[in-house]
Write a protein that holds these residues in place. Structure first.
Motif, short mmCIF file in Angstrom:
data_model
loop_
_atom_site.label_atom_id
_atom_site.label_comp_id
_atom_site.label_asym_id
_atom_site.label_seq_id
_atom_site.Cartn_x
_atom_site.Cartn_y
_atom_site.Cartn_z
N ASP A 264 0.15 -6.97 8.41
CA ASP A 264 0.42 -6.20 9.63
C ASP A 264 -0.82 -5.47 10.15
O ASP A 264 -1.00 -5.34 11.36
N THR A 265 -1.66 -5.00 9.26
CA THR A 265 -2.86 -4.28 9.68
C THR A 265 -3.78 -5.18 10.49
O THR A 265 -4.26 -4.80 11.55
N ARG A 266 -4.00 -6.38 9.99
CA ARG A 266 -4.87 -7.33 10.72
C ARG A 266 -4.23 -7.71 12.06
O ARG A 266 -4.92 -7.79 13.07
N LEU A 267 -2.95 -7.90 12.05
CA LEU A 267 -2.24 -8.25 13.28
C LEU A 267 -2.41 -7.14 14.33
O LEU A 267 -2.70 -7.40 15.49
N LYS A 268 -2.28 -5.90 13.90
CA LYS A 268 -2.43 -4.76 14.82
C LYS A 268 -3.87 -4.65 15.32
O LYS A 268 -4.10 -4.35 16.50
N ARG A 269 -4.85 -4.90 14.45
CA ARG A 269 -6.26 -4.84 14.85
C ARG A 269 -6.57 -5.89 15.92
O ARG A 269 -7.26 -5.61 16.89
N VAL A 270 -6.04 -7.09 15.72
CA VAL A 270 -6.31 -8.16 16.68
C VAL A 270 -5.59 -7.87 18.00
O VAL A 270 -6.14 -8.10 19.08
N ALA A 271 -4.37 -7.35 17.92
CA ALA A 271 -3.64 -6.99 19.15
C ALA A 271 -4.40 -5.91 19.92
O ALA A 271 -4.48 -5.96 21.15
#
Length: 105
Positions: free
Chosen positions: A41-48
């Motif tokens: 989720d952390t990587r997903l949020k960073r990319v978003a």
């Protein structure tokens, strides 16, 4: 409205074609991530957040510049990247890396 950058590094001021290619690369990563269970989720949020920065032409934090460069490099390495986008993606990588280096010095 985009979230404030904790450690602003600056804008990239990309030409339209380069910004479009960067947007497409980041958006493609997000689309692919939806189908994978291994993306945290952390990587997903960073990319978003990175996609939001591109769309709003906002200032990037150093880690966002590094992430943008990595995602564009990955897109270039994939055989599915449209040939017409190669020079724009290379320009984004160069601009992000240069801005990142400027932030670190």
């Amino acid at each position: 409205m985009s979230a404030p950058v904790s450690d602003p590094c600056g804008d990239l001021d990309l030409p339209h074609s380069d910004a479009w290619a960067a947007h497409a690369a980041v958006e493609q990563w997000l689309r692919d991530a939806i189908e994978r269970d291994t993306v945290d989720d952390t990587r997903l949020k960073r990319v978003a957040m990175l996609l939001e920065r591109i769309e709003n032409e906002g200032p990037f934090a150093p880690d966002e510049l590094a992430l943008l460069s990595d995602l564009c490099r990955d897109q270039l390495a994939q055989s599915t990247a449209p040939t017409r986008d190669h020079s724009a993606l290379r320009s984004v990588v160069e601009a992000a890396d240069e801005q990142y280096d400027n932030c670190k010095t």
